[in-house]
Write an enzyme that holds these catalytic residues in place. Structure first.
Site, PDB file in Angstrom:
ATOM      1  N   ARG A   1       0.828  -1.218   0.000  1.00  0.00           N
ATOM      2  CA  ARG A   1       0.000   0.000   0.000  1.00  0.00           C
ATOM      3  C   ARG A   1       0.853   1.255   0.000  1.00  0.00           C
ATOM      4  O   ARG A   1       0.456   2.294  -0.509  1.00  0.00           O
ATOM      5  CB  ARG A   1      -0.973  -0.016   1.177  1.00  0.00           C
ATOM      6  CG  ARG A   1      -0.313  -0.021   2.538  1.00  0.00           C
ATOM      7  CD  ARG A   1      -1.369  -0.109   3.635  1.00  0.00           C
ATOM      8  NE  ARG A   1      -0.760  -0.157   4.956  1.00  0.00           N
ATOM      9  CZ  ARG A   1      -1.428  -0.420   6.071  1.00  0.00           C
ATOM     10  NH1 ARG A   1      -2.728  -0.649   6.012  1.00  0.00           N
ATOM     11  NH2 ARG A   1      -0.835  -0.435   7.230  1.00  0.00           N
TER      12      ARG A   1
ATOM     13  N   SER B   1      -6.892   2.095   6.014  1.00  0.00           N
ATOM     14  CA  SER B   1      -6.472   0.739   5.645  1.00  0.00           C
ATOM     15  C   SER B   1      -5.723   0.717   4.326  1.00  0.00           C
ATOM     16  O   SER B   1      -4.794  -0.066   4.144  1.00  0.00           O
ATOM     17  CB  SER B   1      -7.695  -0.177   5.529  1.00  0.00           C
ATOM     18  OG  SER B   1      -8.470  -0.097   6.693  1.00  0.00           O
TER      19      SER B   1
ATOM     20  N   GLU C   1     -20.039   1.823  -1.711  1.00  0.00           N
ATOM     21  CA  GLU C   1     -19.139   1.479  -2.814  1.00  0.00           C
ATOM     22  C   GLU C   1     -19.801   1.633  -4.178  1.00  0.00           C
ATOM     23  O   GLU C   1     -19.161   2.034  -5.146  1.00  0.00           O
ATOM     24  CB  GLU C   1     -18.620   0.044  -2.649  1.00  0.00           C
ATOM     25  CG  GLU C   1     -17.778  -0.184  -1.399  1.00  0.00           C
ATOM     26  CD  GLU C   1     -18.610  -0.423  -0.137  1.00  0.00           C
ATOM     27  OE1 GLU C   1     -19.851  -0.542  -0.253  1.00  0.00           O
ATOM     28  OE2 GLU C   1     -18.034  -0.481   0.962  1.00  0.00           O
TER      29      GLU C   1
ATOM     30  N   PHE D   1     -15.735  -5.852  -1.646  1.00  0.00           N
ATOM     31  CA  PHE D   1     -16.616  -4.696  -1.813  1.00  0.00           C
ATOM     32  C   PHE D   1     -16.224  -3.874  -3.038  1.00  0.00           C
ATOM     33  O   PHE D   1     -16.981  -3.007  -3.489  1.00  0.00           O
ATOM     34  CB  PHE D   1     -16.602  -3.852  -0.526  1.00  0.00           C
ATOM     35  CG  PHE D   1     -16.642  -4.708   0.711  1.00  0.00           C
ATOM     36  CD1 PHE D   1     -17.602  -5.718   0.817  1.00  0.00           C
ATOM     37  CD2 PHE D   1     -15.708  -4.573   1.722  1.00  0.00           C
ATOM     38  CE1 PHE D   1     -17.625  -6.549   1.926  1.00  0.00           C
ATOM     39  CE2 PHE D   1     -15.728  -5.409   2.831  1.00  0.00           C
ATOM     40  CZ  PHE D   1     -16.691  -6.398   2.936  1.00  0.00           C
TER      41      PHE D   1
ATOM     42  N   ARG E   1      -2.251  -5.717   0.943  1.00  0.00           N
ATOM     43  CA  ARG E   1      -1.927  -4.385   1.446  1.00  0.00           C
ATOM     44  C   ARG E   1      -0.565  -4.323   2.131  1.00  0.00           C
ATOM     45  O   ARG E   1       0.107  -3.318   2.116  1.00  0.00           O
ATOM     46  CB  ARG E   1      -2.970  -3.959   2.491  1.00  0.00           C
ATOM     47  CG  ARG E   1      -4.224  -3.391   1.898  1.00  0.00           C
ATOM     48  CD  ARG E   1      -5.094  -2.825   3.004  1.00  0.00           C
ATOM     49  NE  ARG E   1      -5.603  -3.856   3.884  1.00  0.00           N
ATOM     50  CZ  ARG E   1      -5.799  -3.696   5.201  1.00  0.00           C
ATOM     51  NH1 ARG E   1      -5.515  -2.548   5.762  1.00  0.00           N
ATOM     52  NH2 ARG E   1      -6.278  -4.679   5.937  1.00  0.00           N
TER      53      ARG E   1
END
Lengths: 320, 285
Positions: A16, A43, A64, A89, A173
């Site tokens: 990330r 996140s 979303e 999502f 991530r």
């Protein structure tokens, strides 16, 4: 051009961080870059971007479907939107929005779905997408990517400024194994041969690329020469490379942190079936739901380790 | 400007659109007539007055954008675009023809002047939010209008978008809610009761204008007020009749999609042309 690290070590940067860093670099000179998130900025690692470019960072809340539509609308005015949510999502929950408002409308949208498969760990089955790529693969013209390390993640992110269409990036991530040397570059739609071999080809993606490299070592100790391919583009599939590997090694193992139904295994099998049909074994989750646990536990539970890949390779070779 | 004359001109334009839309349907014998007829006056006000666009340059970046989220009402807009010169009127024959440029639901890649692809209900307002936001980011003084159906408001994504537009204070976004009280399976109140739309949107932080959607002066005032509102998004909630002005579609329950006989359409066109003549006569007075 890419170079593979001689030794497999944990990457210094998180995935990330590579994503956010690349996007911030781009945004400095490219006013078209905008970032959207669905209440997961903390996140996704995008806090620095949201702080540095508040006018181009759009908090969409836990909504979303609207986020994808907003991104489509933004791209209609010339913006290049990058959306993020957790994998489930960012894919199955918004499949029709991606299909109609982005892809069918021929707009220009990037979607990052994070925490693929077992990397969702403690978030468990609700948050553990083994199906995101399968859900999206039926959308015409979409491009599906899964980088294995921060070097690849950053390079792909940079490339996504100047291509057109709908791109989904499956991003673990956090930790990654540093597979590539800094400065490596990647060609979307082309797999990378990371290791030469003549008896079998291990075609992997994401966190299983490092496992495939380890599996090739295990196989080498037993006198089996395994080729390893990082197939970071799932769609469009590099059919030419699949055919070449099938021709030259006579057997294939696919390895994915995803359901084998509709995933990398399916895509590779389609390519081989149409060109050079050879025995194929598929390592991946076998039509199972996710569950909670450490990533280490889940990798074993779903048979996603180097040992499982090596075992599958021997089976594939036997079937030649 | 003499408002009385302008209203009469816009009434003529609206009736011309109604006739042209019915003629467009006439060639194929079926279509989403109900929801196409209920927005005729609003479309006339947009293309006659409030929507800045250039038929010779449909992709002009500074233009106002229009998203027809209830994409099945496309034929009304197609007829209007042809009348405004976005494409030749002969192209209206392509409605629903294989390989044609006028699909049943609006498609930005097929039809000059159509800004967004819609048809999967509930998605247009989100796109409208993105367009309005993009225009604002780049400092373009352009508005985005979004047609929504009342039946369409069953879709939850709309309510995500209502929240978002208010959060972003998108004062360059105007939703036109076509409250015709009907959806495919029956009356909205029986299928999924929306309750008080005005109250709901106001509670979501929107500026709300409520009016009779077939009353030109009332609609004119509603659009003017909505455009003048600078503190956030506006909604023109227009109460309409599904199938309004089409004799075989008006007042029946099942008028979302209709297969009609040629003689039914002949009669409807005769009546619509009579109303058009009356509007023209009223303008001459």
């Amino acid at each position: 051009m890419f170079k593979v690290n001689a030794e497999l070590k944990p990457s210094e940067t998180l995935m990330r961080e590579a994503y956010c860093g690349a996007l911030m670099e781009m945004a400095k000179t490219d006013k078209r870059i905008v970032a959207l998130d669905a209440d997961l900025v903390s996140s996704s690692g995008m806090k620095p971007f949201f702080q540095a470019f508040p006018d181009r960072a759009i908090q969409c809340g836990i909504a979303e479907a609207n986020m994808i539509g907003v991104a489509a609308g933004l791209s209609l005015t010339g913006k290049v939107p990058f959306c993020h949510s957790f994998g489930p999502f960012a894919s199955r929950r918004v499949c029709d929005q991606i299909f109609i408002s982005a892809a069918y409308a021929k707009l220009n949208v990037r979607i990052v779905g994070s925490d693929p498969g077992v990397t969702a760990a403690y978030n468990g089955g609700t948050h553990m997408p083994f199906e995101d790529m399968a859900v999206l693969r039926g959308i015409p013209e979409i491009t599906l990517l899964e980088p294995c390390d921060p070097v690849c993640m950053a390079d792909l992110t940079r490339q996504l400024a100047d291509v057109y269409g709908v791109y989904y990036i499956r991003m673990a991530r956090k930790n990654a194994v540093a597979v590539y040397e800094e400065g490596s570059t990647f060609q979307i739609g082309k797999g990378n041969v990371l290791r030469a071999g003549m008896d079998v080809t291990l075609i992997a993606s994401g966190i299983l690329v490092a496992e495939a490299l380890k599996a090739a070592e295990l196989l080498a100790a037993e006198g089996v020469s395994a080729r390893v391919v990082d197939m970071f583009t799932w769609k469009p599939m590099d059919t030419e490379l699949v055919a070449k590997c099938a021709e030259e090694t006579g057997a294939i193992v696919t390895a994915e942190n995803h359901n084998v139904y509709g995933g990398l295994g399916s895509a590779v099998a389609e390519a081989a079936a149409k060109t050079v049909p050879v025995p194929i074994e598929m390592v991946g989750t076998d039509d199972r739901f996710g569950q909670v646990g450490t990533e280490a536990f889940l990798r074993v539970e779903y048979r996603l380790t180097a040992e499982h890949i090596a075992e599958a390779a021997k089976k594939a070779i036997e079937r030649k | 400007m003499n408002k009385t004359i302008r209203y009469k001109e816009l009434r003529v334009f609206a009736e011309e659109i109604r006739v042209k839309t019915l003629q467009t349907f006439a060639h194929i014998g079926f279509g989403h007539i109900g929801g196409a007829m209920s927005i005729v006056e609003a479309v006339a006000l947009l293309y006659g007055e409030f929507l800045r666009c250039d038929p010779k340059n449909p992709n002009w970046p500074e233009r106002d954008k229009l998203v027809i989220s209830k994409g099945h009402a496309g034929p009304t807009v197609y007829a209007t675009l042809a009348m405004k010169g976005f494409f030749p009127e002969a192209m209206l024959r392509e409605l629903n023809q294989g390989g044609g440029r006028l699909p049943s639901h609006t498609d930005r890649n097929k039809t000059p002047g159509i800004d967004m692809t819609t048809g999967s209900l509930g998605q247009g307002l989100s796109a409208g939010c993105g367009i309005a936001l993009g225009d604002r980011m780049d400092g373009r003084d352009a508005n985005t209008f979004v047609f929504l159906g009342d039946g369409e408001l069953d879709e939850g994504q709309n309510w995500e978008a209502f929240l978002f537009a208010n959060q972003q204070k998108l004062s360059n976004l105007i939703a036109i809610v076509d409250v015709n009280g009907q959806q495919l399976d029956g009356y909205t109140k029986d299928v999924m009761d929306l309750g008080d739309v005005e109250q709901k949107l106001a509670a979501f932080g929107w500026h709300v204008e409520s009016c009779d959607g077939h009353d030109i002066p009332a609609l004119y005032k509603a659009f003017s007020n909505a455009l003048a509102w600078t503190e956030g998004p506006s909604a023109v909630v227009m109460h309409t009749k599904k199938g309004h002005g089409c004799s075989f579609a008006e007042g029946i329950l099942s008028n979302h999609h209709i297969n009609f006989k040629p003689e039914q359409m002949e009669e409807a066109l005769e009546k619509a042309n009579r109303v058009l003549d009356e509007a023209r006569n009223a303008l001459r007075k």
